[in-house]
Structures are given as C-alpha cells and as structure tokens.
Design an enzyme around this catalytic site. Structure first.
Site, mmCIF file in Angstrom:
data_model
loop_
_atom_site.group_PDB
_atom_site.id
_atom_site.type_symbol
_atom_site.label_atom_id
_atom_site.label_comp_id
_atom_site.label_asym_id
_atom_site.label_seq_id
_atom_site.Cartn_x
_atom_site.Cartn_y
_atom_site.Cartn_z
ATOM 1 N N HIS A 182 0.870 -1.031 -0.009
ATOM 2 C CA HIS A 182 -0.138 -0.165 0.102
ATOM 3 C C HIS A 182 0.904 1.251 -0.028
ATOM 4 O O HIS A 182 1.702 1.346 0.888
ATOM 5 C CB HIS A 182 -0.956 -0.049 1.298
ATOM 6 N N GLU A 378 0.330 -4.260 11.299
ATOM 7 C CA GLU A 378 -0.056 -2.832 11.238
ATOM 8 C C GLU A 378 1.042 -2.107 12.033
ATOM 9 O O GLU A 378 0.695 -2.220 13.329
ATOM 10 C CB GLU A 378 -1.352 -2.521 11.771
HETATM 11 ZN ZN LIG Z 1 -2.095 -1.591 4.196
#
Ligand SMILES: [Zn+2]
Ligand SMILES: *[C@@H]1O[C@H](CO)[C@@H](O)[C@H](O)[C@H]1NC(C)=O
Ligand SMILES: *[C@@H]1O[C@H](CO)[C@@H](O)[C@H](O)[C@H]1NC(C)=O
Ligand SMILES: *[C@@H]1O[C@H](CO)[C@@H](O)[C@H](O)[C@H]1NC(C)=O
Length: 413
Positions: A182, A378
């Site tokens: 991302h 994360e």
């Molecule tokens: Zn991500």
C-alpha cells in the site's frame, strides 16, 4: 502529447511563481471525518462504492477521508443511517501544506548516491531510487545477500527481492517479509530496510533462517504518493477516469477473491479485473511459489494501528488452521515489544476485529501456499498521525519490530 506538455508547463510555472504546490492538488477539497462508534459497517460500504477511504481501524472510532466529489452523497448516506460525523480536516491540501511549512527545516534531510548508500535513512523516508541504491550496496557488499528483480510494475519499475541466505543452524526454513504494497504506508518499507540491515549485521551467533524481503512491493504507488497524492494507496493501473486509477494490490490475490473488496474502479479497495491481474501481485506470487516448501512465516508490513493480524480476512465464521499457534506466537512478539519500548501492539483477527478483507497476501499464503504463520503487521501509530507518521518514528519503530521478530523466530524455528 502536446497537451500533456502544456499542462506540465502550466503546473511547473504555477509552482515556480509560488502558487499552489503541485503535490497536494489531488487532495484539494478532500476532508477527514471522524465517524461515531457505530460507523464501521456504513464506512466500509461507502469505501466499496468509492465514496470514502477508511483510514483508521478502531472499534470505537473511525477516521475516514472523503473525496471532494463525494462529500454531499457521503453526508446524505450517513445521515440516513444515523451515523454522526465530525469534520477533523476541512481541506486536506491546506492541512498538508501547513504541516509541511511547520516541519520545514526542523530536521536534517538525509541523502545518498549511487554506490554510496550504506544505511537506510533514520530521519527521512527514502525515495524509490535511494532504496534501490541501498539494496544494491547491501548486496554487493555481502556474500550472504543477493538482489533479484521479480518483475516490473505497471510503470516499469523493478519489484526487488533480497534473499539473505542462512548460515546458522536454522538452515532449511525460511521467512518472507513483504512491505510497501500500500503506497502511502511509508513506514512499512522503512522498517523493512532496517530489518534487512539488522538481519545482516546480526549473523553468526543468532543463526537465522533464510529470509526473503520485498521492501517495496508497489513502487509506482509509492512514488506517486511522494510526489502527487500523499494518500495514494493502490498501484497505478490505468483507468478511464484519472481519479480512479489503480488496483488495491492487497485485494488482488487469488483466494476468496472479491470478498470484502470492490468491483468499482474508483474504490480504494478495487480488486482489479481478475485475480492476479496486476504485474506486482503476479511477480510476488511466482517468487513465493518457488520457495513455498521452505516458508514457515509470511509477514506483510502495513500501517497503521499497531496490530499483529492473523487470518482469515475473508470470513468471520471460519477459523484458520493453527489459530492457537498464531495467537501464541503473536503474543510473544507483542510482549517483547512491550518490554522493549512500552509500545502496545494488539494481536487481532482480520475479519472479526477489523473488517472483511480477502485477496490478501496473508490469506493467500496461508491457504494456497500452506504457510503456517502468516500475519499482517499494522505498524505505528494508533491513529494520531496515521499515514503521516513523522520520520522520527522510523528508528524506534524498526527497533521494536526487530526485537519482536527475534523472539518470534526463536519461537517458531
Ligand atoms: Zn495496508
Ligand atoms: C562493506 O563491508 C565491510 C566489511 O564487512 C564494512 O567494513 C563496510 O562498512 C561495508 N560497506 C558498506 C557500504 O556497507
Ligand atoms: C518480558 O518481560 C518479562 C518480565 O521481565 C519477562 O518475564 C518476559 O519473558 C519478557 N517477554 C519477552 C517476550 O521477552
Ligand atoms: C507504558 O504504557 C502504558 C500505556 O500503554 C502507560 O500506562 C504506562 O505508564 C507506561 N509505562 C511507562 C514506564 O512508561
């Protein structure tokens, strides 16, 4: 061609004359909203429709970005569903310009050049070129490390993989680390580069398994997020509507493809035309398949939220094989970090604790490749700055992940 050149000229001229900088033009009029606690389901639905970009994941609050074209419709739908929202940022472009103005000059920018990029940066985020120079340097200077291009992105950039060969007693097993899938999650690639440096310096006594690291899985998106749209998430696949380019590479993998993703190209979670339609996911898939028999862990680095997520993402009802082991090993990782820096990471399930997401690296590696330990990590922070994480977090965040990874490896090998 001529029109493009003229537009470029116009953009350059306006910057040179001190007008609006080019880089935040794409975010002019976008807003950041905080939804009330029960906004989870509706924000996800609006994300699938391309009307909202869910930024933070928390059970009690939700930050979302709303593009200027969608403000009215998003407001109307939230009202219909009885979900309250508070506007945190009126105009994202102005907000970012102001933030940059305040930051200017406060930190020394690092730089490096071809053949002289000995360290990953500790107080700024590297450009894709600088990342390439660092990787080349690292691998030229080591007998254990080799650098391979797994293929080319849409815009013809290389998807680099570093292979660190084991020299210790743990030979025979391997782990795979992926980062940067991302675009806007800059900290993920920064941490991957520091992990590489630490893994290479730490050889000898500790003895690690073979390690494969893809520190920048979406180089086109990354460069775009660095220059034109700080909130860019997807790759740079062409689309008829220039605002709606790109495929979410972490929804493009071929396992329960389409669940928790979107068919709509304007959505931030657009799944693409077909599973593995994208050159980036194809390259990753093919390389992972070649080494799958050795893989004991696949770790996909993302931001933000401070959560170590285990599968499945595609279903809340189904429990993945090895869930107990995934949680136990995850707890060790989290505890080691807590001991080191008192930073809190939570072990959580993707579908139950966040939202349904399929076509992800994590689910695919678990199911199709049969890798026992697959996680999505994360990284920092918990939402205060989110994707705009200050580079002063690069070193502490890298150190804590390194600490967690060391104990995790001890446990699973
Ligand atoms: Zn991500
Ligand atoms: C290359 O390796 C040598 C010996 O291990 C080390 O002294 C030197 O600092 C390394 N150079 C770079 C650029 O990493
Ligand atoms: C964390 O610290 C506690 C207390 O010192 C210790 O018992 C535990 O083993 C540590 N955990 C890890 C994973 O390092
Ligand atoms: C560690 O963090 C917790 C919150 O997560 C906080 O309550 C506590 O005071 C912190 N301890 C230290 C020593 O900073």
């Amino acid at each position: 061609m001529l029109i493009v050149a003229l537009v470029m000229m116009a953009m350059l001229t306006s910057t040179a004359s001190g007008m609006e900088p080019i880089r935040h033009r794409a975010l002019r009029g976008h807003q950041i909203w905080q939804l009330s606690g029960d906004g989870g389901a509706v924000s996800f639905e609006l994300m699938q429709k391309g009307l909202m970009d869910v930024l933070g994941h928390s059970r009690t609050s939700r930050k979302v970005r709303v593009p200027s074209r969608a403000l009215e419709e998003a407001r109307r739908i939230l009202q219909e569903r009885g979900v309250a929202h508070e506007v945190l940022v009126e105009d994202l472009a102005t907000f970012l310009e102001e933030k940059e103005r305040l930051a200017r000059g406060s930190v020394e920018r690092e730089s490096c050049f071809p053949n002289s990029c000995p360290r990953p940066f500790g107080n700024s985020y590297m450009t894709f070129k600088q990342i390439e120079w660092f990787l080349q340097n690292l691998c030229e200077n080591s007998t254990r490390a080799s650098l391979t291009s797994l293929g080319k992105s849409t815009e013809n950039r290389d998807i680099w993989m570093v292979h660190l060969r084991s020299e210790g007693p743990k030979a025979g097993g391997a782990i795979w680390v992926e980062a940067g899938i991302h675009a806007r999650e800059w900290i993920s690639s920064a941490v991957a580069l520091h992990l590489l440096k630490n893994l290479l310096q730490d050889d000898g006594t500790a003895g690690h398994p073979d390690v494969y690291v893809v520190p920048m899985a979406n180089p086109d998106g990354y460069e775009y997020s660095r220059t034109l749209d700080r909130f860019w998430r997807k790759n740079r696949r062409r689309a008829s509507n220039p605002e709606c380019m790109g495929v979410d590479l972490n929804r493009n993998w071929g396992f329960h493809y389409g669940v928790g993703a979107s068919d709509f190209e304007c959505s931030e979670v657009f799944k693409g035309a077909a599973a593995f339609s994208e050159p980036e996911t194809k390259a990753l898939r093919d390389a992972m398949k070649k080494v799958k028999d050795n893989l004991k862990m696949v770790l996909s680095l993302h931001s933000y939220g401070q959560q170590l997520l285990y599968p499945w993402g595609y279903s809340e009802e189904e429990t993945a094989p090895d869930t107990d082991d995934l949680i136990k090993a995850g707890n060790v990782f989290v505890e080691a970090i807590k001991n080191l820096s008192n930073t809190s990471y939570a072990v959580a399930n993707v579908a139950r604790d966040l939202y349904k997401a399929s076509g992800t690296t994590e689910d695919w590696a678990k199911s199709v490749l049969g890798v026992k330990y697959t996680y999505t990590l994360e990284l920092r922070d918990e939402g205060e700055n989110g994707f705009l994480l200050d580079p002063s977090h690069i070193l502490p965040c890298s150190e804590e992940v390194w600490e967690g990874l060391k104990v995790l490896l001890q446990r699973i090998f």
